[in-house]
Design a protein around this motif. Structure first.
Motif, short mmCIF file in Angstrom:
data_model
loop_
_atom_site.label_atom_id
_atom_site.label_comp_id
_atom_site.label_asym_id
_atom_site.label_seq_id
_atom_site.Cartn_x
_atom_site.Cartn_y
_atom_site.Cartn_z
N ILE A 137 40.28 46.10 53.54
CA ILE A 137 39.39 45.55 54.31
C ILE A 137 39.93 44.56 55.30
CG2 ILE A 137 37.40 43.72 54.23
CD1 ILE A 137 36.80 44.68 51.20
N ALA A 138 41.06 44.03 55.25
CA ALA A 138 41.61 43.38 56.30
C ALA A 138 41.96 44.15 57.31
CB ALA A 138 42.61 42.71 55.48
N GLN A 139 42.70 45.52 56.95
CA GLN A 139 43.13 46.43 57.88
C GLN A 139 41.98 46.78 58.56
OE1 GLN A 139 45.21 49.02 55.27
NE2 GLN A 139 47.40 47.92 55.57
N ARG A 140 40.94 47.14 58.16
CA ARG A 140 39.80 47.55 58.93
C ARG A 140 39.02 46.50 60.00
NH1 ARG A 140 35.71 50.46 54.84
NH2 ARG A 140 34.31 49.90 56.79
N ALA A 141 38.90 45.31 59.29
CA ALA A 141 38.35 44.15 59.92
C ALA A 141 39.34 43.19 61.21
CB ALA A 141 37.76 43.24 58.96
N SER A 142 40.29 43.57 60.79
CA SER A 142 41.51 42.83 61.64
C SER A 142 41.09 41.27 61.74
CB SER A 142 41.83 43.41 63.08
OG SER A 142 42.19 44.51 63.21
N PRO A 143 40.68 40.49 60.70
CA PRO A 143 40.29 39.00 60.78
C PRO A 143 41.22 38.26 61.26
CG PRO A 143 40.96 39.65 58.34
CD PRO A 143 41.33 40.87 59.09
N ALA A 144 40.87 37.00 61.64
CA ALA A 144 41.52 35.96 62.18
C ALA A 144 42.29 35.03 60.92
CB ALA A 144 41.01 34.93 62.99
N ALA A 145 41.81 35.41 59.84
CA ALA A 145 42.24 34.72 58.67
C ALA A 145 41.53 35.15 57.19
CB ALA A 145 42.02 33.10 58.53
N VAL A 146 42.22 35.04 56.26
CA VAL A 146 41.68 35.22 55.19
C VAL A 146 41.60 33.99 54.30
CG1 VAL A 146 41.77 36.83 52.75
CG2 VAL A 146 42.41 37.60 55.22
N LEU A 147 40.44 33.67 53.75
CA LEU A 147 40.41 32.41 52.63
C LEU A 147 39.96 32.86 51.25
CD1 LEU A 147 38.11 29.86 55.18
CD2 LEU A 147 40.66 30.43 55.04
N VAL A 148 40.84 32.17 50.39
CA VAL A 148 40.62 32.35 49.10
C VAL A 148 40.64 31.00 48.30
CG1 VAL A 148 41.68 33.60 47.06
CG2 VAL A 148 41.84 34.54 49.24
N THR A 149 39.81 31.27 47.13
CA THR A 149 39.81 29.75 46.30
C THR A 149 41.08 29.61 45.55
OG1 THR A 149 37.26 30.25 45.92
CG2 THR A 149 38.84 28.83 44.42
N SER A 150 41.48 28.36 45.61
CA SER A 150 42.86 28.13 45.01
C SER A 150 42.77 27.83 43.56
CB SER A 150 43.37 26.75 45.96
OG SER A 150 44.77 26.73 45.66
N SER A 151 42.63 29.01 42.90
CA SER A 151 42.81 28.98 41.69
C SER A 151 43.94 29.84 41.14
CB SER A 151 41.51 29.86 40.94
OG SER A 151 41.50 31.31 41.41
N GLU A 168 44.06 32.66 39.71
CA GLU A 168 44.22 33.93 40.06
C GLU A 168 43.99 34.26 41.55
OE1 GLU A 168 41.37 37.46 38.37
OE2 GLU A 168 40.30 36.17 40.12
N GLY A 169 43.32 33.34 42.28
CA GLY A 169 43.26 33.30 43.59
C GLY A 169 44.55 33.22 44.28
N LYS A 170 45.42 32.37 43.89
CA LYS A 170 46.83 32.12 44.35
C LYS A 170 47.63 33.28 44.19
CE LYS A 170 47.30 27.74 42.88
NZ LYS A 170 47.91 26.36 42.64
N GLU A 171 47.47 34.08 43.26
CA GLU A 171 48.31 35.29 42.92
C GLU A 171 47.76 36.35 43.88
OE1 GLU A 171 49.79 38.45 39.57
OE2 GLU A 171 48.55 36.56 38.80
N ILE A 172 46.23 36.32 43.96
CA ILE A 172 45.67 37.30 45.11
C ILE A 172 46.31 37.08 46.45
CG2 ILE A 172 43.71 38.34 46.10
CD1 ILE A 172 42.41 37.80 43.35
N ALA A 173 46.31 35.96 46.84
CA ALA A 173 46.69 35.51 48.22
C ALA A 173 48.15 35.76 48.34
CB ALA A 173 46.23 34.09 48.35
N ALA A 174 49.30 35.57 47.45
CA ALA A 174 50.39 36.07 47.50
C ALA A 174 50.80 37.26 47.83
CB ALA A 174 51.27 35.08 46.70
#
Length: 322
Positions: A81-95, A97-103
Motif C-alpha cells: 500500500i505504501a508503494q502505491r500511495a507514496s505517503p509522507a509518513a506511516v503511523l503505527v500504534t506503539s505496541s 506487535e506495532g513496533k515489530e511491524i514498523a521496524a
C-alpha cells in the motif's frame, strides 16, 4: 496534501482508541488514510468509525493470512500500500506487535524509523516527533532524514477528535511473500473479561506498590479505580510478591503508560517504575514516607496512609457521580 498512512489496530469488531488518536495526529501532517487489515465482516462498521475520525480514504484488505500468521502478512500489506500511495509518513500504534511491524516495514522501504513517540507535528523537512528518553529524564525531538518516515506512537499521545471526511473505501488485494507463513498461530485463548479499560490505553491509571501490603489489600486500589473508570496498575515489587498479575505491571520490565492521570499509591518511585509512567500528564502520589522519590516526580502529593486516604477519595468520587 500528501497521504499519511495509519495502520488501524482493532479488536472485537471495533477500532481501538489508539488508532483514532493516530488519525487525529495524521491530520497535522497531511491527509489521513487508514489501513484496515483482516477485519472480515466487521470491516464496514470499523471503516465508518474511521471515516468519522478523519480518514479520507480507507484501504481495506482481508485474507486468512492476517489471522493465521503473525506480523509478516501485515508488513506485506503495508509495504504494498505504501508503494502505491507514496505517503509522507506511516503511523503505527506503539505496541509490541506495532513496533515489530514498523521496524520490518522501515527496513523494506529503506527508511528511517522512530519508535515510542509521545507527540508528532509537522516540521520543515517532515514529521517532527517528541520522544521520552532515559526513563523519561529527557525529551528528544527527532525527524527522519531518509525515505518514508515510519513512526510508532504511544497510546494517549493525542485525544481523538471526530471530524467528517470523504472516507473513500478501496479494496486491496495483497500478494503475500514466502515469509508470511513463517510463524503460524496454533491456538487462541479469550482474554479475561474486565469492565476496566486496557492498561496501556486508559486515560486514568490507579497503581499500587509495596505499601499496599498484600493481594487482598489491592481491593482498595481496585475500588478507587472503579470509581474513576480507571485501569489498575502495579509496581514490580507488588508483582514480584504475587499480589497482582504481571500483565498489570507498570515499569521498565512491564508496561509503559501515558495516561492523563496517574495515581501512585504506596509506590516509592524507583527508577524502574518511573520509566513506565513518567510521561503521564498529571501524577498524584500517596505515600507515608515524605522522603519517597515519587514526590520529586508528582504534580500533587499526599503524605499519609493509603488505607486512610484512598477510601475517602473513592467515596468522594462516587458522591460526585450522583
Amino acid at each position: 496534501m500528501s497521504e499519511i498512512l495509519v495502520l488501524v489496530d482493532h479488536a472485537d469488531g471495533a477500532a481501538r482508541k489508539p488508532a483514532l488518536e493516530l488519525l487525529t495526529l495524521a491530520r497535522r501532517l497531511g491527509t489521513p488514510s487508514a489501513v484496515l487489515l483482516g477485519a472480515g465482516d466487521t470491516a464496514p462498521s470499523i471503516a465508518a468509525t474511521l471515516v468519522e475520525h478523519g480518514a479520507e480514504k480507507v484501504y481495506c484488505a482481508d485474507a486468512s493470512e492476517f489471522a493465521d500468521y503473525l506480523v509478516v502478512p501485515k508488513v506485506d500489506a503495508l509495504e504494498q500500500i505504501a508503494q502505491r500511495a507514496s505517503p509522507a509518513a506511516v503511523l503505527v500504534t506503539s505496541s509490541a506487535e506495532g513496533k515489530e511491524i514498523a521496524a520490518r516495514l522501515a527496513l523494506r522501504l529503506d527508511s528511517g524509523l522512530i519508535t515510542d513517540a509521545v507527540d508528532v507535528e509537522a516540521g520543515e523537512s517532515g514529521p517532527l516527533t517528541t520522544q521520552s528518553a532515559f526513563a523519561a529524564t529527557y525529551s528528544v525531538r527527532s525527524t527522519v532524514t531518509r525515505g518514508t518516515p515510519v513512526i510508532t506512537v504511544k497510546p494517549n499521545a493525542a485525544t481523538p477528535e471526530p471530524t467528517a471526511a470523504a472516507g473513500t473505501l478501496e479494496e486491496v488485494a495483497i500478494a503475500f511473500s514466502p515469509a508470511a507463513t513463517g510463524t503460524s498461530v496454533v491456538s487462541r485463548a479469550p482474554r479475561q473479561v474486565s469492565n476496566r479499560p486496557d492498561l496501556t490505553e486508559a486515560a486514568v491509571v490507579v497503581s499500587g506498590g509495596r505499601g499496599v501490603g498484600s493481594a487482598e489489600s489491592f481491593a482498595v486500589i481496585e475500588a478507587l479505580a472503579d470509581s474513576l473508570g480507571a485501569a489498575v496498575g502495579a509496581s514490580r515489587a507488588a508483582v514480584d510478591a504475587g499480589w497482582y498479575p504481571h500483565s498489570s505491571q507498570v515499569g521498565q520490565t512491564g508496561k509503559t503508560v501515558s495516561p492523563q492521570l496517574y495515581l501512585a499509591n504506596g509506590i516509592s518511585g524507583a527508577i524502574q517504575h518511573r520509566a513506565g509512567m513518567q510521561t503521564s500528564k498529571t501524577i498524584v502520589a500517596v505515600n507515608k514516607d515524605a522522603e519517597a522519590p515519587i514526590f520529586d516526580l508528582a504534580d500533587f502529593g499526599v503524605v499519609g496512609d493509603l488505607f486512610d486516604v484512598l477510601p475517602q477519595l473513592t467515596a468522594e468520587a462516587e458522591a460526585r457521580k450522583g
